[in-house]
Design a protein around this motif. Structure first.
Motif, short mmCIF file in Angstrom:
data_model
loop_
_atom_site.label_atom_id
_atom_site.label_comp_id
_atom_site.label_asym_id
_atom_site.label_seq_id
_atom_site.Cartn_x
_atom_site.Cartn_y
_atom_site.Cartn_z
N GLY A 51 0.83 -1.18 0.00
CA GLY A 51 0.00 0.00 0.00
C GLY A 51 0.87 1.24 0.00
O GLY A 51 2.03 1.20 0.45
N ASP A 90 -3.61 3.37 3.51
CA ASP A 90 -3.98 2.72 2.26
C ASP A 90 -4.05 1.21 2.47
O ASP A 90 -4.96 0.54 1.95
CB ASP A 90 -2.95 3.06 1.17
CG ASP A 90 -3.34 2.50 -0.20
OD1 ASP A 90 -4.54 2.23 -0.41
OD2 ASP A 90 -2.44 2.35 -1.05
N ARG A 101 -7.23 -1.19 1.86
CA ARG A 101 -7.15 -2.35 0.98
C ARG A 101 -7.59 -3.63 1.68
O ARG A 101 -8.31 -4.46 1.11
CB ARG A 101 -5.73 -2.50 0.43
CG ARG A 101 -5.34 -1.43 -0.59
CD ARG A 101 -3.86 -1.50 -0.93
NE ARG A 101 -3.48 -0.45 -1.85
CZ ARG A 101 -3.43 -0.59 -3.18
NH1 ARG A 101 -3.75 -1.74 -3.74
NH2 ARG A 101 -3.07 0.42 -3.95
N ASP A 160 -11.34 -3.54 2.10
CA ASP A 160 -12.01 -3.79 0.83
C ASP A 160 -11.97 -5.27 0.48
O ASP A 160 -12.97 -5.85 0.03
CB ASP A 160 -11.35 -2.97 -0.28
CG ASP A 160 -12.07 -3.11 -1.61
OD1 ASP A 160 -13.29 -2.80 -1.66
OD2 ASP A 160 -11.44 -3.55 -2.59
N ASP A 188 -5.97 -11.37 0.41
CA ASP A 188 -4.81 -11.02 -0.43
C ASP A 188 -3.56 -10.74 0.39
O ASP A 188 -2.71 -9.93 0.01
CB ASP A 188 -5.12 -9.81 -1.33
CG ASP A 188 -6.29 -10.07 -2.27
OD1 ASP A 188 -6.41 -11.22 -2.73
OD2 ASP A 188 -7.06 -9.13 -2.54
#
Length: 269
Positions: A139, A144, A148, A151, A201
């Motif tokens: 990120g 960030d 991520r 999300d 992820d």
């Protein structure tokens, strides 16, 4: 000799004003140095398992505005049974931390010592949970990374909530230095950590290389009442401010950040 020693030598029985007792009888000598001390009752330790922690956290969240919820309302809000809620509230009442008010068939709960309840909740349920995984996620900034991972959790239908210093930043509590890791509670729902990491992820990494830490949330204290919060251009799923406050204390300058976010806890923001 002092006067007590003289009385003992004279085999005289007495009780002085401080509660000290000396009883002498033929072939019997009884000495009670704490005769007048008050009896201390031992209360059962507060339990924060099997849904009790969730009830306590829900109670603090909904009473931030001074309201007095009923046992049924707390049970519904926490998503646990009424008997579990009643036992948790009864334990708090036994310790003098809440007061129960009965109105007909309804029992409402009034918080007596909010700070003491929150402190005990934090001591017993603070980050991390039973299991923790360290990982890496690329990120631009740590915020960030929080956006991520949030999300990814939403896409994978995983209940996740960012906590600790990064969570506090999304509530406006920022420091002079950026946190080095995103701490997140995850309700794994029986899934393995490997499955959860893949769905998010995340690349498992050694602690010194990690920028994401995820912990199992066995009793859902981390994800309960989580909120979508915005920080600049980043949006993340963040734990309730009360939970963030509970989880801050072991981080660098954590107590300082906890003191700043306490206002949000009190005001129910």
């Amino acid at each position: 000799l002092d006067w007590r020693a003289q009385l003992r030598n004279a085999e005289v029985s007495f009780v002085d004003v401080s509660g000290v007792a000396e009883i002498n009888w033929p072939r019997v000598h009884i000495s009670a140095r704490r005769f007048g001390s008050p009896v201390k009752r031992r209360r059962r330790p507060l339990s924060f398992q099997k849904g009790h922690a969730l009830v306590v956290q829900e109670l603090l969240a909904v009473t931030a505005d001074g309201s007095t919820p009923t046992i049924g309302e707390l049970a519904e809000g926490a998503g646990v049974s009424v008997p579990t809620t009643s036992r948790a509230v009864t334990q708090l009442a036994e310790h003098g931390l809440v007061a129960k008010r009965r109105e007909g068939t309804w029992v409402s709960v009034e918080v007596v010592d909010r700070v003491a309840i929150a402190t005990r909740l934090g001591e017993r349920t603070s980050w991390p949970g039973d299991e923790m995984l360290s990982a890496f996620l690329w990120g631009r900034t740590i915020f960030d990374v929080a956006a991520r991972v949030s999300d990814a959790a939403a896409r994978a239908d995983i209940a996740l909530a960012v906590t600790g210093r990064v969570g506090a930043a999304f509530y406006g509590v920022l420091g002079t230095s950026s946190p080095k890791e995103v701490r997140s509670w995850v309700d794994v729902r029986g899934r393995s950590f490997d499955d959860v990491a893949e769905a998010l992820d995340l690349e498992p990494a050694a602690a010194e290389e990690a920028n994401v830490l995820i912990s199992t949330d066995r009793w859902q204290v981390g994800v309960h009442r989580r909120m979508d919060k915005q920080l600049d251009d980043f949006s993340a799923s963040v734990s309730h401010p009360l939970r963030v406050w509970c989880d801050l204390h072991d981080e660098q300058r954590g107590s300082e950040y906890a003191a700043q976010i306490w206002g949000a806890v009190v005001n129910g923001q």
